[in-house]
Motif scaffolding. Sequence first.
Motif, PDB file in Angstrom:
ATOM      1  N   GLN A 397       0.827  -1.201   0.000  1.00 27.53           N
ATOM      2  CA  GLN A 397       0.000   0.000   0.000  1.00 27.53           C
ATOM      3  C   GLN A 397       0.870   1.264   0.000  1.00 27.53           C
ATOM      4  O   GLN A 397       2.050   1.230   0.321  1.00 27.53           O
ATOM      5  N   ARG A 398       0.242   2.373  -0.390  1.00 27.46           N
ATOM      6  CA  ARG A 398       0.886   3.692  -0.454  1.00 27.46           C
ATOM      7  C   ARG A 398       2.103   3.725  -1.389  1.00 27.46           C
ATOM      8  O   ARG A 398       3.100   4.374  -1.122  1.00 27.46           O
ATOM      9  N   GLY A 431      -7.359   6.146   2.022  1.00 25.65           N
ATOM     10  CA  GLY A 431      -6.661   5.705   0.822  1.00 25.65           C
ATOM     11  C   GLY A 431      -7.603   5.642  -0.388  1.00 25.65           C
ATOM     12  O   GLY A 431      -7.255   6.104  -1.482  1.00 25.65           O
TER      13      GLY A 431
END
Length: 480
Positions: A397-398, A431
């Motif tokens: 993620q990210r 997100g």
Amino acid sequence: MTSAKSARRPHHWRRDLIELAALFTAVAVADAIANLIGHQPDGPYLLVASAVALVATAAFHTWWARRHSHAPPSGEGGSAPGGADAAEHGARAGTAGGAGGSGAGRIAGAEETTLWRMRTTVRDAPGSLAALCVALAGLRVDILTLGTHPLAQGTVDEFLLRAPASLQAQELSREIAAAGGTSTWIERADAHDLVDIPTRVLSLATRTALDAAELPLALRQLLGRCTIHSLPAVSVTGRPTGESAPVEGVLEETVMRLRDPSGGVISVERPYLPFTPTEFARARALVELDARLGPRVPRSEDVLTLPEGNEITVRRADRGDLAAARAMHDRCSQRTLGLRYHGPVADADRYLDHLLSPRFGRTLAVQTASGKLVALGHLLWDGDETEVALLVEDDWQRRGIGSEVLGRLVALAVEAGCDSVYAVTQSHNTGMVAAMRALELPLDYQIEEGTLVITARLTTDRLTPEGSARPSAPTEGARR
């Protein structure tokens, strides 16, 4: 009324010469006859012969005069053949060819026009179609295509019309009713409707043959505005749903039920307009084609490089990726699964078989250089609407993967002709909210009891040529 152009016609010297020769011949013949009658004993016979010569000369003069008369050429005066018989003949000719001219008058090229799709029912009797064509001609409406669907209670005629922009649907419907049309339905058309029916069906069959996920979209484009639901035979919890349909399908006026080749039923509803037997046969043919070809998904891969240098591959996924998707579930945290599935995650694996089926939409998978699946993105057909959903493994993620996949899903939605897509998530899922905002599309937000629904209205001008909506982090794409 004589126009100035016809008043200035050029002088024909040959006609004058012929007339002068005819006059000279008549005088010479008359003089010769007079001399012969006065000096010969059989004068009466010669007189008859001279009369015949005069009649022949007069007939020749009359024929020549008519051939080179001052009558205006075609197009400057008089009226063109037409009427109800000519209108019906032109319309039937258009039906045989699938497209073409009609008995309705052509519209001047400089006049602004509008395309309409119209369907109406008329009596199955000679002259009924001609009456419609005459009514359309009176409104200066051009018939571009015409299809007929014979039914027990009459004949359904389906038109593609080009009409003056000033003509309103109410006025058109009123004139059609006066000409004998009943159950008339009218809606705006666009340039895509100019393709004739056989060509459109072949194009949709080709798309369906290349991608199993295209079947619901092909049915929607074939039948116009309608709601399509894929009803599985078994629910995600493993229980039979009881949804089934005979092999030949079922047609009930505004609803058709077709047997889904992958199990269950494809339900098609169009409440505003009953389906015709011809439409039902076309839809059933597409479903049969899908059944014969079996499961299929286009195989293409895009290799991208993340900012830290790792390479990832984005590709289409199907039920063949079920084991890899379950393994990714096992590596995801409870929080990540909860944000994706909006509730208890103990049965999360049960959803995968449904999500990976091309019948319910399109799925993109992201895998590492070692082949491990680390993200899934789903574009799901939901009746008239389209849902997008993302799941990215915690360790990945990210890094821009979610935005990259979401952009590609939106591009697929645009390609499928969707007007909007929506995402359902939790209000604290920053997100997903950030990924939707990164699309740079108009967004609508709805919040109910902590559940956030974000709807993006799609515009094609914001999509990149590569098919993604402004990818952020991954770079250096290469297609295999």
